[in-house]
Design a protein around this motif. Structure first.
Motif, short mmCIF file in Angstrom:
data_model
loop_
_atom_site.label_atom_id
_atom_site.label_comp_id
_atom_site.label_asym_id
_atom_site.label_seq_id
_atom_site.Cartn_x
_atom_site.Cartn_y
_atom_site.Cartn_z
N GLU A 14 6.08 4.31 5.29
CA GLU A 14 6.34 4.52 6.69
C GLU A 14 7.37 5.48 7.14
O GLU A 14 7.32 6.44 8.05
CB GLU A 14 6.60 3.21 7.39
CG GLU A 14 6.60 3.29 8.82
CD GLU A 14 6.61 2.18 9.60
OE1 GLU A 14 6.34 2.12 11.14
OE2 GLU A 14 6.67 1.00 8.97
N TYR A 24 -2.71 10.13 15.06
CA TYR A 24 -3.38 9.25 13.98
C TYR A 24 -2.48 8.55 13.18
O TYR A 24 -2.88 8.00 12.06
CB TYR A 24 -4.73 10.09 13.37
CG TYR A 24 -5.47 10.58 14.27
CD1 TYR A 24 -6.28 10.02 15.05
CD2 TYR A 24 -5.31 12.00 14.38
CE1 TYR A 24 -7.09 10.85 16.02
CE2 TYR A 24 -6.06 12.67 15.18
CZ TYR A 24 -7.21 12.21 16.09
OH TYR A 24 -8.04 12.77 16.85
N ARG A 25 -1.26 8.09 13.58
CA ARG A 25 -0.35 7.02 12.55
C ARG A 25 -1.04 5.76 12.45
O ARG A 25 -0.54 5.05 11.78
CB ARG A 25 0.83 7.02 13.33
CG ARG A 25 1.77 8.42 13.49
CD ARG A 25 3.16 8.13 13.85
NE ARG A 25 3.86 9.18 13.63
CZ ARG A 25 5.26 9.49 13.87
NH1 ARG A 25 5.59 8.49 14.56
NH2 ARG A 25 5.77 10.32 13.62
N ASN A 26 -1.83 5.42 13.54
CA ASN A 26 -2.68 4.08 13.27
C ASN A 26 -3.48 4.05 11.82
O ASN A 26 -3.80 3.13 11.36
CB ASN A 26 -3.66 3.70 14.15
CG ASN A 26 -3.10 3.13 15.60
OD1 ASN A 26 -1.82 2.93 15.43
ND2 ASN A 26 -3.76 3.30 16.59
N ASP A 27 -3.57 5.27 11.17
CA ASP A 27 -4.16 5.36 9.89
C ASP A 27 -3.33 4.37 8.85
O ASP A 27 -3.71 3.81 7.91
CB ASP A 27 -4.13 6.73 9.16
CG ASP A 27 -5.39 7.38 9.84
OD1 ASP A 27 -6.17 6.87 10.63
OD2 ASP A 27 -5.59 8.62 9.64
N GLU A 29 -2.05 1.74 9.42
CA GLU A 29 -2.24 0.15 9.27
C GLU A 29 -3.07 -0.24 8.49
O GLU A 29 -3.18 -1.27 7.71
CB GLU A 29 -2.66 -0.28 10.89
CG GLU A 29 -1.79 -0.11 11.83
CD GLU A 29 -0.46 -1.07 11.61
OE1 GLU A 29 -0.44 -1.88 11.27
OE2 GLU A 29 0.74 -0.29 11.81
N LYS A 32 -1.50 -0.13 4.88
CA LYS A 32 -0.71 -1.29 4.67
C LYS A 32 -1.94 -2.58 4.34
O LYS A 32 -1.37 -3.36 3.22
CB LYS A 32 -0.22 -1.85 5.78
CG LYS A 32 1.35 -0.91 6.22
CD LYS A 32 2.01 -1.45 7.25
CE LYS A 32 1.44 -1.39 8.68
NZ LYS A 32 2.58 -2.05 9.67
N GLY A 57 -2.81 11.89 10.30
CA GLY A 57 -3.26 10.83 9.62
C GLY A 57 -2.80 10.55 8.17
O GLY A 57 -2.05 11.48 7.57
#
Length: 314
Positions: A14, A24-27, A29, A32, A57
């Motif tokens: 992270e 697109y930082r949710n990529d 998740e 993880k 991303g």
């Protein structure tokens, strides 16, 4: 290239992601979840991953899948080197276990431009895929359609994976990759993250200087100034302190950062008479500045001052 041993894998990745991935930082998740499943697997090949951070991303794959021709993982890993100019941070990840609920492992820095070419050259053919169901597996040609519906005999569909034509060739290839990584020098992870952050600011300064040099005539709306837009990726990631550092590295007396009326973005703007035949200025950190930063870190924190963002039409 360095290796970083016995790190908190999720926390470390992270930190790396935040140095390079603006959108697109949710990529992460999804990454993880992949890492969590891999850490719980009893198969050694599941616990070695390849991870990349891009400006838009991230991706996380099993290393064994990346080295199989024609797979989504193989094609994606190559794509950003072959088809884009994205800045890519890439690492091999070896998961070693869980300590008090924290997934631990080793990270190995990869030279992505070199690595994606190596993957393209060495990948093993995989003409068949294995479909995994809750009650068993079925093998079929890689090009044959399947839709993931339950099988009348094997039950619910779970996942699929490519099957190497030469499994021993793939195993030997992965052993050599592991052996090569073990030769990397141990690194200081905190210093590595700091160097990445400093490199991001330097790269932006170099890009702006080069962009201003390339302009043949003033390009502001009223043709009185030269201007280059700051990278949206940099603007998204950078703090106000980072922007100040960038400003100090640009060697122009008339420089200002400003928005433009009726345009999106932030621009580095200089006068038309400014000498553009200059290189990036690399300021040295002074003892006074270091002492000042130490005092600021120790002083009680104040609420941030309110700033007014001016827009100019130049």
């Amino acid at each position: 290239m360095n290796r970083f041993e016995n790190v908190d894998v999720v926390a470390a990745l992270e930190q790396l992601m935040r140095q390079n991935t603006a959108f697109y930082r949710n990529d992460f998740e999804i990454d993880k979840e992949i890492i969590g499943r891999a850490a719980a697997s009893d198969k050694a090949e599941d616990r070695t991953l390849l991870w990349m951070s891009r400006p838009s991303g991230t991706h996380c794959f099993r290393e064994s899948d990346v080295y199989l021709q024609g797979t989504r993982q193989h094609n994606t890993w190559k794509f950003y080197g072959e088809q884009t100019r994205d800045r890519v941070l890439a690492y091999a990840v070896e998961l070693t276990g869980k300590v008090r609920g924290v997934i631990r492992g080793n990270l190995y820095e990869l030279d992505y431009p070199q690595h994606f070419r190596h993957v393209a050259a060495e990948a093993v053919q995989a003409d068949n895929i294995i479909l995994h169901y809750e009650k068993g597996d079925r093998e079929q040609p890689a090009g044959l359609y399947f839709d993931g519906r339950p099988d009348p005999k094997l039950g619910a569909f779970l996942r699929y994976e490519a099957k190497p034509n030469e499994p021993e060739h793939l195993r030997e290839l992965l052993r050599q990759e592991q052996k090569g990584r073990a030769q990397l020098a141990p690194g200081d992870f905190k210093a590595h993250v700091t160097a990445l952050h400093d490199g991001m600011i330097l790269a932006e300064a170099q890009r702006i200087v080069a962009g201003l040099k390339d302009l043949s005539a003033p390009n502001s709306p009223n043709k009185t100034h030269f201007m280059v837009e700051l990278s949206p990726y940099f603007v998204q990631i950078a703090s106000s302190k980072d922007t100040d550092r960038l400003f100090s590295m640009l060697p122009y007396k008339s420089l200002c950062f400003t928005g433009m009326k009726d345009r999106h973005g932030l621009y580095a703007v200089i006068g038309k008479d400014e000498n553009r035949d200059k290189e990036v200025r690399r300021p040295r950190a002074s003892i006074r500045r270091q002492l000042s930063e130490t005092k600021q870190a120790q002083a009680p924190k104040k609420a941030p001052a309110r700033t007014k963002k001016n827009e100019l039409e130049v």
